[in-house]
Write a protein that holds these residues in place. Structure first.
Motif, PDB file in Angstrom:
ATOM      1  N   ARG A 686      31.870  27.222 -22.382  1.00  0.00           N
ATOM      2  CA  ARG A 686      32.625  26.219 -23.144  1.00  0.00           C
ATOM      3  C   ARG A 686      31.712  25.105 -23.648  1.00  0.00           C
ATOM      4  O   ARG A 686      32.124  24.287 -24.458  1.00  0.00           O
ATOM      5  CB  ARG A 686      33.735  25.606 -22.293  1.00  0.00           C
ATOM      6  N   ASN A 687      30.474  25.017 -23.137  1.00  0.00           N
ATOM      7  CA  ASN A 687      29.518  23.980 -23.555  1.00  0.00           C
ATOM      8  C   ASN A 687      30.137  22.582 -23.427  1.00  0.00           C
ATOM      9  O   ASN A 687      30.162  21.796 -24.378  1.00  0.00           O
ATOM     10  CB  ASN A 687      29.051  24.224 -24.993  1.00  0.00           C
ATOM     11  N   ASN A 688      30.616  22.282 -22.246  1.00  0.00           N
ATOM     12  CA  ASN A 688      31.327  21.040 -21.990  1.00  0.00           C
ATOM     13  C   ASN A 688      30.662  20.324 -20.815  1.00  0.00           C
ATOM     14  O   ASN A 688      30.422  20.925 -19.772  1.00  0.00           O
ATOM     15  CB  ASN A 688      32.790  21.342 -21.635  1.00  0.00           C
ATOM     16  N   ASP A 689      30.363  19.043 -20.980  1.00  0.00           N
ATOM     17  CA  ASP A 689      29.722  18.285 -19.907  1.00  0.00           C
ATOM     18  C   ASP A 689      29.872  16.807 -20.229  1.00  0.00           C
ATOM     19  O   ASP A 689      30.367  16.431 -21.293  1.00  0.00           O
ATOM     20  CB  ASP A 689      28.250  18.666 -19.777  1.00  0.00           C
ATOM     21  N   ARG A 690      29.445  15.971 -19.323  1.00  0.00           N
ATOM     22  CA  ARG A 690      29.378  14.538 -19.577  1.00  0.00           C
ATOM     23  C   ARG A 690      27.944  14.086 -19.362  1.00  0.00           C
ATOM     24  O   ARG A 690      27.178  14.725 -18.647  1.00  0.00           O
ATOM     25  CB  ARG A 690      30.340  13.771 -18.655  1.00  0.00           C
ATOM     26  N   PHE A 691      27.593  12.994 -20.035  1.00  0.00           N
ATOM     27  CA  PHE A 691      26.276  12.413 -19.799  1.00  0.00           C
ATOM     28  C   PHE A 691      26.395  11.475 -18.597  1.00  0.00           C
ATOM     29  O   PHE A 691      26.520  11.944 -17.479  1.00  0.00           O
ATOM     30  CB  PHE A 691      25.756  11.738 -21.063  1.00  0.00           C
ATOM     31  N   LEU A 692      26.422  10.178 -18.788  1.00  0.00           N
ATOM     32  CA  LEU A 692      26.635   9.277 -17.660  1.00  0.00           C
ATOM     33  C   LEU A 692      27.971   8.555 -17.763  1.00  0.00           C
ATOM     34  O   LEU A 692      28.246   7.658 -16.978  1.00  0.00           O
ATOM     35  CB  LEU A 692      25.493   8.259 -17.549  1.00  0.00           C
ATOM     36  N   GLY A 693      28.788   8.927 -18.730  1.00  0.00           N
ATOM     37  CA  GLY A 693      30.106   8.326 -18.859  1.00  0.00           C
ATOM     38  C   GLY A 693      31.135   9.069 -18.017  1.00  0.00           C
ATOM     39  O   GLY A 693      30.808   9.938 -17.203  1.00  0.00           O
ATOM     40  N   VAL A 694      32.416   8.736 -18.234  1.00  0.00           N
ATOM     41  CA  VAL A 694      33.489   9.373 -17.479  1.00  0.00           C
ATOM     42  C   VAL A 694      34.060  10.573 -18.211  1.00  0.00           C
ATOM     43  O   VAL A 694      34.794  11.364 -17.622  1.00  0.00           O
ATOM     44  CB  VAL A 694      34.615   8.357 -17.181  1.00  0.00           C
ATOM     45  N   ASP A 695      33.739  10.720 -19.491  1.00  0.00           N
ATOM     46  CA  ASP A 695      34.364  11.725 -20.338  1.00  0.00           C
ATOM     47  C   ASP A 695      33.520  12.994 -20.399  1.00  0.00           C
ATOM     48  O   ASP A 695      32.300  12.940 -20.533  1.00  0.00           O
ATOM     49  CB  ASP A 695      34.539  11.160 -21.746  1.00  0.00           C
ATOM     50  N   ARG A 696      34.187  14.143 -20.331  1.00  0.00           N
ATOM     51  CA  ARG A 696      33.535  15.424 -20.595  1.00  0.00           C
ATOM     52  C   ARG A 696      33.855  15.829 -22.029  1.00  0.00           C
ATOM     53  O   ARG A 696      35.022  15.782 -22.449  1.00  0.00           O
ATOM     54  CB  ARG A 696      34.030  16.498 -19.617  1.00  0.00           C
ATOM     55  N   PHE A 697      32.832  16.222 -22.773  1.00  0.00           N
ATOM     56  CA  PHE A 697      33.025  16.568 -24.184  1.00  0.00           C
ATOM     57  C   PHE A 697      32.094  17.716 -24.550  1.00  0.00           C
ATOM     58  O   PHE A 697      31.208  18.105 -23.771  1.00  0.00           O
ATOM     59  CB  PHE A 697      32.774  15.350 -25.090  1.00  0.00           C
ATOM     60  N   HIS A 698      32.286  18.266 -25.759  1.00  0.00           N
ATOM     61  CA  HIS A 698      31.436  19.358 -26.245  1.00  0.00           C
ATOM     62  C   HIS A 698      30.100  18.770 -26.695  1.00  0.00           C
ATOM     63  O   HIS A 698      30.023  18.089 -27.717  1.00  0.00           O
ATOM     64  CB  HIS A 698      32.123  20.093 -27.397  1.00  0.00           C
ATOM     65  N   TYR A 699      29.065  19.046 -25.915  1.00  0.00           N
ATOM     66  CA  TYR A 699      27.781  18.379 -26.162  1.00  0.00           C
ATOM     67  C   TYR A 699      27.027  18.947 -27.358  1.00  0.00           C
ATOM     68  O   TYR A 699      25.980  18.406 -27.729  1.00  0.00           O
ATOM     69  CB  TYR A 699      26.897  18.405 -24.913  1.00  0.00           C
ATOM     70  N   TYR A 700      27.508  20.027 -28.000  1.00  0.00           N
ATOM     71  CA  TYR A 700      26.940  20.496 -29.262  1.00  0.00           C
ATOM     72  C   TYR A 700      27.765  20.029 -30.459  1.00  0.00           C
ATOM     73  O   TYR A 700      27.547  20.502 -31.583  1.00  0.00           O
ATOM     74  CB  TYR A 700      26.837  22.023 -29.290  1.00  0.00           C
ATOM     75  N   GLY A 701      28.700  19.119 -30.223  1.00  0.00           N
ATOM     76  CA  GLY A 701      29.501  18.585 -31.318  1.00  0.00           C
ATOM     77  C   GLY A 701      30.970  18.902 -31.152  1.00  0.00           C
ATOM     78  O   GLY A 701      31.350  20.058 -30.957  1.00  0.00           O
ATOM     79  N   GLU A 702      31.819  17.881 -31.256  1.00  0.00           N
ATOM     80  CA  GLU A 702      33.251  18.068 -31.080  1.00  0.00           C
ATOM     81  C   GLU A 702      33.898  18.731 -32.298  1.00  0.00           C
ATOM     82  O   GLU A 702      34.933  19.365 -32.163  1.00  0.00           O
ATOM     83  CB  GLU A 702      33.931  16.717 -30.816  1.00  0.00           C
ATOM     84  N   LEU A 703      33.299  18.614 -33.468  1.00  0.00           N
ATOM     85  CA  LEU A 703      33.895  19.188 -34.670  1.00  0.00           C
ATOM     86  C   LEU A 703      33.352  20.587 -34.945  1.00  0.00           C
ATOM     87  O   LEU A 703      34.119  21.536 -35.109  1.00  0.00           O
ATOM     88  CB  LEU A 703      33.670  18.262 -35.861  1.00  0.00           C
ATOM     89  N   VAL A 704      32.042  20.743 -34.994  1.00  0.00           N
ATOM     90  CA  VAL A 704      31.458  22.056 -35.280  1.00  0.00           C
ATOM     91  C   VAL A 704      31.624  23.003 -34.093  1.00  0.00           C
ATOM     92  O   VAL A 704      31.980  24.176 -34.254  1.00  0.00           O
ATOM     93  CB  VAL A 704      29.974  21.906 -35.668  1.00  0.00           C
ATOM     94  N   ARG A 705      31.339  22.523 -32.880  1.00  0.00           N
ATOM     95  CA  ARG A 705      31.471  23.309 -31.651  1.00  0.00           C
ATOM     96  C   ARG A 705      30.848  24.698 -31.791  1.00  0.00           C
ATOM     97  O   ARG A 705      31.515  25.726 -31.544  1.00  0.00           O
ATOM     98  CB  ARG A 705      32.934  23.450 -31.238  1.00  0.00           C
ATOM     99  N   PRO A 706      29.575  24.818 -32.141  1.00  0.00           N
ATOM    100  CA  PRO A 706      29.000  26.144 -32.360  1.00  0.00           C
ATOM    101  C   PRO A 706      28.603  26.802 -31.040  1.00  0.00           C
ATOM    102  O   PRO A 706      28.355  26.149 -30.031  1.00  0.00           O
ATOM    103  CB  PRO A 706      27.762  25.828 -33.192  1.00  0.00           C
ATOM    104  N   GLU A 707      28.535  28.111 -31.074  1.00  0.00           N
ATOM    105  CA  GLU A 707      27.862  28.842 -30.012  1.00  0.00           C
ATOM    106  C   GLU A 707      26.360  28.742 -30.266  1.00  0.00           C
ATOM    107  O   GLU A 707      25.910  28.720 -31.422  1.00  0.00           O
ATOM    108  CB  GLU A 707      28.312  30.295 -30.004  1.00  0.00           C
ATOM    109  N   LEU A 708      25.570  28.668 -29.200  1.00  0.00           N
ATOM    110  CA  LEU A 708      24.123  28.524 -29.360  1.00  0.00           C
ATOM    111  C   LEU A 708      23.537  29.890 -29.705  1.00  0.00           C
ATOM    112  O   LEU A 708      23.066  30.639 -28.848  1.00  0.00           O
ATOM    113  CB  LEU A 708      23.502  27.952 -28.093  1.00  0.00           C
TER     114      LEU A 708
END
Length: 817
Positions: A686-708
């Motif tokens: 799913r390519n989902n993680d958080r950096f140092l914040g509280v939110d988990r998000f798509h770290y390759y982009g929330e709009l494009v969300r590509p597979e690597l």
């Protein structure tokens, strides 16, 4: 804070409390205060200029003296008005063999302000000076012990604290002294030298320990994992009041001091009912180790002992038990009580409250919880065509229910289901974009048994069977529910798991069959993690994927929902290094590096719509609901990928965190010659993680969300922690194909590139996460994509979408219970 002391040979260290550090700093700056004004921290020096001494400044001198005297009087009065602190004394002591050495645990009446140690000869002894409010003058208290190294322990008041002496029969070797809450721990000999080998892997975890209070510690009978992203100072304690005091508006549960204030809420009892022996439950925030300022105090059930909070220290002892420190309190987990099992019911994107509904079924606890989510997604111009108005709003509203039941302390049952209402509405026509919007989903249901081979191979082997969650922290490898059998093996510093699975039934009411891309797919998954050094970790991953669903024949007519685009036999191998490095004045540096390789073979199928006049289909099936299998192509697969990122948590104002990342998935340049060199992810990701914040998000982009795959991704971000448990992060992504191709694998964009240029484009994201409440989570994400030259006009691509924009706004509200 660690400081060296010259009295200790061989790397001896002493841990000083935060109060002691402050006092030492103040004393270094301004010296000791006069005994009459002990409350002041700095006695001002009086100095006069030469002109003052010669007589011209007598009035100024008198004014300075008067001001100083007035200030000292006010300080003394303020000190007199403060509530008295409890005197420092020893409650009990214990000596335990650890490795080849000894651990001496000294439980005090209050948290010390600092500790110091020195070894003395003739006779051989270890003297520990404990700083804190001095007790009334009294004699020496002796604590006899029966041990081959420690012959006895003595304690006596001294000026500024307490002196504890360990009488030794022989030299134990290197020693270490530290304070943890109200406990002072002296490790003698190999108990200190080999401490790293006794790590358990629970430090930093948030646990609920149920058991019974024995003297000044809690002995566990059950361990449950809770949400670990909460403030580590927040906690809860449950048990009988051991004593009232030692300060006004305080009482003791075990060794933990509980204080109430004017804002504390009392439920089911009044302050007058706080008497020794009364069962209470207190929840609040630590103001110091082993000192809890209660937000609520409730009447509890008699005979229960419980503590909930973050683990700040851990150790596996030679007898197999585990010693933990939670809220400054020592917790002992006997060898027969498993620490794993309930954590499998927790997912990284869930935040269940600390207190959930619990029922007793046949004398065993059943915990019931879940979530209610409202998710709204606005997608504008995802096809990049400014001439059309295909904007739409997608909803994903669901309620999720789950139950965790302890059959025994080692055997757990878990079940979870979800009902979803998820329509998509076209804004240009107002019509629904999806025919089916309601769904009941089969989530998790499994049985876990801990230490199943204890009598044969020893502890550490566990088994889980049923539909279960395969998830790793970055979701780069997997984050999916699978019908599977999984075996775990845990040892200090090491965790391994091996799973084998294949879908056995449909996972949703949307279809009455297993989806074609999952039908008859056999998987073998493995993960091994090694904490090779403090705050450093290595992970190894393995996945074997074998689709044995059988070959389709050319010319076969199928409905689109029964089409399987490919069959593959693939193997993934990879590793991850991650950890934290102290960068001194620059702050804390977090890093991660992933690498993966995939190889095998794949058969790809092509389909033509029966609605096309040139597609040979039976007359009864010539419509949009049927397609004809028209082609089949076989090729080998071999590709690789890397993902590197680093985050700096700076000491600047508002403590911003800066992140840089680069990811690369190899491209497809030889597919037509029988080999596909493009990397593809596992299909479970799913390519989902958080950096140092509280939110988990798509770290390759929330709009494009590509597979690597066939892609370079460059990421930069800055994030801020705001309020108590919230964060704001601003992100930038740049996308470039490794080899220009007329498609981007598994993306949310509805437009295809031209295959001539590799410049996919740029994306900017803003992620706001609010988690200030026990039950409510709020997430707001805005995303903007600027199309690159890969979407420009060419001879084979007549549409020029280069420079066009796509926007997305995503709002999620979640209520946890």
């Amino acid at each position: 804070m660690w400081v060296s002391i010259a009295d200790f040979p061989n790397r001896k260290r002493v841990r000083l409390g935060w109060r002691d550090a402050l006092r030492r700093r103040d004393r270094a700056a301004c010296g000791r205060c006069a005994s009459a004004v002990a409350a002041c921290r700095c006695r001002p020096e009086l100095s006069f200029s030469r002109s003052d001494r010669e007589g011209g400044g007598r009035v100024r001198r008198l004014a300075a003296v008067a001001a100083t005297t007035f200030g000292l009087v006010l300080s003394a009065a303020a000190a007199h008005g403060q509530r008295s602190e409890p005197a420092l004394a020893v409650r009990n002591v214990r000596v335990d063999p650890i490795g080849g050495g000894r651990r001496v645990t000294i439980t005090l009446t209050r948290a010390p302000e600092g500790v110091r140690g020195s070894r003395l000869e003739d006779p051989l002894r270890l003297e520990i000076d404990v700083d804190g409010p001095q007790a009334e003058a009294g004699g020496e208290t002796r604590f006899p012990v029966a041990d081959e190294v420690v012959s006895g322990i003595r304690a006596a008041p001294r000026a500024g604290g307490l002196s504890v002496v360990l009488d030794l029969k022989r030299d134990p070797g290197a020693s270490d002294i530290r304070a943890e809450g109200v406990v002072v721990i002296a490790d003698l000999g190999e108990a200190y030298v080999s401490r790293a080998s006794f790590r358990v892997g629970l430090e930093g975890k948030r646990l609920k320990i149920t058991g019974r209070w024995v003297e000044q510690r809690l002995e566990a009978s059950r361990v449950e994992h809770k949400h670990s992203r909460k403030d580590p100072r927040i906690g809860r304690v449950d048990g009988p009041i051991a004593a009232v005091g030692p300060e006004p508006r305080t009482f003791l549960v075990g060794p933990l001091v509980v204080e109430w204030t004017a804002s504390t809420q009392f439920v089911g009892l009044t302050p007058e009912a706080l008497v020794p022996g009364a069962p209470v439950e207190a929840a609040g925030r630590l103001s110091a180790p082993a000192h809890l300022v209660a937000g609520t105090i409730e009447k509890a059930k008699p005979g229960r002992g419980e503590i909930l909070g973050a683990v700040t220290a851990e150790e596996r002892r030679s007898d197999g038990s585990i010693a933990l420190t939670i809220l400054g309190v020592e917790v002992i987990v006997p060898a027969g009580v498993p620490t794993r099992g309930s954590d499998l019911a927790k997912r990284l994107d869930e935040k269940r409250p600390d207190k959930q509904e619990t029922l007793s079924i046949f004398g065993r606890p059943l915990t019931i919880g879940g979530e209610l989510q409202v998710l709204t997604e606005y997608r504008r111009n995802f096809d990049l065509d400014d001439a059309t108005r295909k904007d739409k709003v997608e909803l994903d509203d669901h309620i999720e229910l789950e139950g965790l039941y302890f059959l025994t302390p080692r055997v757990l049952l878990f079940a979870q289901g979800k009902f979803t209402y998820a329509p998509a509405i076209r804004l240009d026509t107002g019509a629904r974009d999806t025919p089916e919007a309601k769904e009941v989903e089969r989530r998790e249901h499994w049985l876990f048994a801990g230490d199943v081979l204890q009598n044969v191979l020893g502890r550490g082997y566990s088994l889980q069977i049923g539909r279960q969650k395969f998830q790793e922290v970055r979701e780069w490898w997997w984050d999916k529910n699978l019908d599977a059998l999984r075996v775990y093996y845990d040892r200090p510093e090491m965790h391994t798991e091996l799973g084998v699975g294949q879908e056995l039934a449909p996972d949703s009411t949307l279809t009455r069959f297993i989806t074609p891309d999952e039908e008859d797919v056999f998987r073998l998954l493995a993960n091994a993690a090694w904490a090779w050094r403090e705050r450093q970790r290595l992970d190894f991953f393995y996945l074997y994927h074998f689709d044995h669903s059988g070959q389709r024949s050319i010319g076969q007519i199928l409905r689109p929902d029964r089409e399987d685009p490919s069959d593959a036999r693939l193997l993934w191998l990879g590793a991850r290094a991650s950890g934290e490095v102290d960068s001194g004045a620059l702050g804390d540096l977090f890093y991660g590096l992933d690498g993966a390789w995939v190889g095998g073979d794949e058969t790809v199928f092509g389909f033509d719509s029966c609605a096309d006049s040139d597609t040979p289909c039976p007359a009864s099936k010539r419509d949009q609901t049927h397609e004809r299998l028209s082609s089949r192509r076989h090729h080998d697969v071999g590709g690789f990928a890397i993902d590197a990122r680093t985050t700096l948590e700076s000491p600047l104002r508002w403590r911003p965190a800066f992140t840089l990342g680069y990811a690369f998935g190899s491209g497809d340049s030889n597919a037509r010659r029988g080999e596909d060199t493009a990397f593809r992810q596992t299909g479970l990701h799913r390519n989902n993680d958080r950096f140092l914040g509280v939110d988990r998000f798509h770290y390759y982009g929330e709009l494009v969300r590509p597979e690597l795959s066939n892609l370079h991704v460059v990421t930069a971000s800055v994030g801020y922690r705001i309020l108590h448990s919230s964060s704001l992060e601003l992100l930038y992504h740049y996308y470039q194909q490794a080899v220009p191709a007329p498609f981007v694998r598994d993306t949310k964009l509805k437009a295809d590139p031209n295959g001539r240029s590799g410049a996919i484009g740029h994306e900017w994201d803003m992620a706001l996460g609010l988690e200030e409440w026990e039950h409510l989570e709020v997430e707001l994400i805005g995303a903007l994509f600027l199309a690159g030259s890969a979407f420009g006009r060419t001879r084979d691509h007549p549409d020029d979408f280069s420079g066009n924009l796509a926007q997305g706004v995503f709002l999620k509200l979640k209520w946890n219970f």
